[in-house]
Design an enzyme around this catalytic site. Sequence first.
Site, PDB file in Angstrom:
ATOM      1  N   CYS A 373       0.725  -1.031   0.200  1.00  0.00           N
ATOM      2  CA  CYS A 373      -0.330   0.095   0.026  1.00  0.00           C
ATOM      3  C   CYS A 373       1.373   1.568  -0.264  1.00  0.00           C
ATOM      4  CB  CYS A 373      -0.970  -0.178   0.531  1.00  0.00           C
ATOM      5  SG  CYS A 373      -2.315   0.749   0.888  1.00  0.00           S
ATOM      6  N   HIS A 502      -3.310  -5.280   0.546  1.00  0.00           N
ATOM      7  CA  HIS A 502      -2.768  -5.496   1.978  1.00  0.00           C
ATOM      8  C   HIS A 502      -3.108  -7.053   2.195  1.00  0.00           C
ATOM      9  CE1 HIS A 502      -1.949  -1.286   4.050  1.00  0.00           C
ATOM     10  NE2 HIS A 502      -3.310  -1.062   3.118  1.00  0.00           N
ATOM     11  N   GLU A 504      -1.908  -9.328   3.444  1.00  0.00           N
ATOM     12  CA  GLU A 504      -1.525  -9.448   5.120  1.00  0.00           C
ATOM     13  C   GLU A 504      -3.426  -9.885   5.869  1.00  0.00           C
ATOM     14  OE1 GLU A 504      -0.837  -6.525   3.903  1.00  0.00           O
ATOM     15  OE2 GLU A 504      -1.156  -4.918   5.212  1.00  0.00           O
TER      16      GLU A 504
END
Length: 556
Positions: A373, A502, A504
């Site tokens: 990001c 993102h 994650e």
Amino acid sequence: MHVSSIKIDPYLNVDAGTMNPKEHGEVFVLSDGGEVDLDLGNYERYLNITLTRENNITTGKIYQHVIEKERRGDYLGKTVQVVPHITDAIQAWIERVSKIPVDDTNEEPDVCIVELGGTVGDIESMPFVEALTQLRHRAGKNNFLNIHVSYVPTINGEQKTKPTQHAVKSVRSAGLIPDLIACRCERPLERSTIEKIAHHCQVEVEQVVAVRDMPTIYQVPVLLEEQGLIPLLREAFKIQGDAIPAAMVRKGAKIWRQWKSLTVTQDHYYEQVNVALVGKYIELHDSYLSVIKSLEHSAMRCRRKLNLIWVDAEHLEPATRQSDPAKFHKAWHEVCTASGVLVPGGFGQRGTEGMMAAAKWARDNRTPYLGVCLGMQVAVIEYARTMCGITDATSEEFNAKANDKVIVFMPEIDKATLGGTMRLGLRPTVFQAGSEWSRLRALYNNAPEVLERHRHRYEVNPEYIERLEQAGLTFIGKDEEGKRMEIVELKDHPYFVGVQYHPEYLSRVLDPSRPYLGFVAASAGCLEQVTADLLSDGIDSPVNGVNGAADKGKHF
Ligand code: GLN
């Protein structure tokens, strides 16, 4: 079984979207775009499920709902009160949301874990304690199990049970009787401590479960099994031997085997992988919780011990060299000696020059780099400055009046529309023609398209794409319309990847996020092996964001 989860945060904020990561830790983003407490991330990761924004209840959400109903006249002129109106609304919410399917079978969950945050005695918690007491009553025996989590400190070598005794007394007087008492402790509980807790809290010795610190949290499920939790749960819910379909039992056994083989051997890895995390909120590590988890999942897959080095991005800037040379040199030493450099998400200008300097270092020195990001945005700005000669390149977020805004605000919705302007939740990224060489694409099993979660306002300015690509930075992944840049990668570098999303948020213990896995593997020097192993697993093996994932096919 099919398990769902609800997290209750008794604070007044309607959601976590506006909360400072330095105070509260990371804002977790769900596929539906919900911005929620980071604990929902733990539940998604541990249970391999996809939750909705409704799975996070706050006092603000419940009051907003009840007040809206009151304004509509739904209460027919009655006095609206905490009991019964708020407590009823909490119960109705839990009952409704606990039935939403959360895994890839799309079946209604059998069990819902409801976590009530806060501490006994908090004023904000009281309506929730009352609501759960009522729900316990209504659900009846064998349908509701109350686990009271308590801390058993060790002072001068002695395990102290008084805090637990008092806490249990308080919940009991509120009517919420514990079925199990889970004691958090540093070392195994002594038999006498367990007996004391059982005696004073009026439970059987078997109802006291000791949850001691483990070398890693991934070993906690194994510990709980050793503590006999499974027969306790079977007994409490009266689950007969044949109640669970054979296919589910087989699936569960397989996951359990994989889990144990991956996590129990974790202590024995001696080869380290050193990763420098260059960020802005590094004082509170919880600000990057999902990032850390993704790195841990990836390191486990690479069979390496993760050594995470925290670098404050501002320390890499010339101003720090002036004000505090020791800090400056220490930070640079850490970046220069790391095997990989990671710049995670963030907001605002502070520290971004330091992040760009770190990205440049990684690019020049062929050190693996992952920009997530904001981390992708700074890498693009740095490239524009150094490689395209756009020396004043910047982001609209840092300087709205600048001439060369390489990163700009590109709202999906009309700027005048009320509500959030952030691009949130699951969106598709399409790999572009000619990107067959991409290391990241191979890690995603060469999928043509991936679905990942987003949380951003700004993105790469389409007007600069041609110049950047001519200078060698390739935008290999874009949104479906080809307007929004989602993935950049350098061809002539061991691993230099930036993603606007993102990844994650979709990482799982047994299925690490692919951009992170590639980054850790490249840093550990085993990217080729890891990629080959993934591809030989076959394309039917689940990849979060690609196939087999619970998110597949759901667009929000
Ligand atoms: N601040 C940047 C944006 O809004 C990056 C956001 C992020 O890193 N989550 O686009």
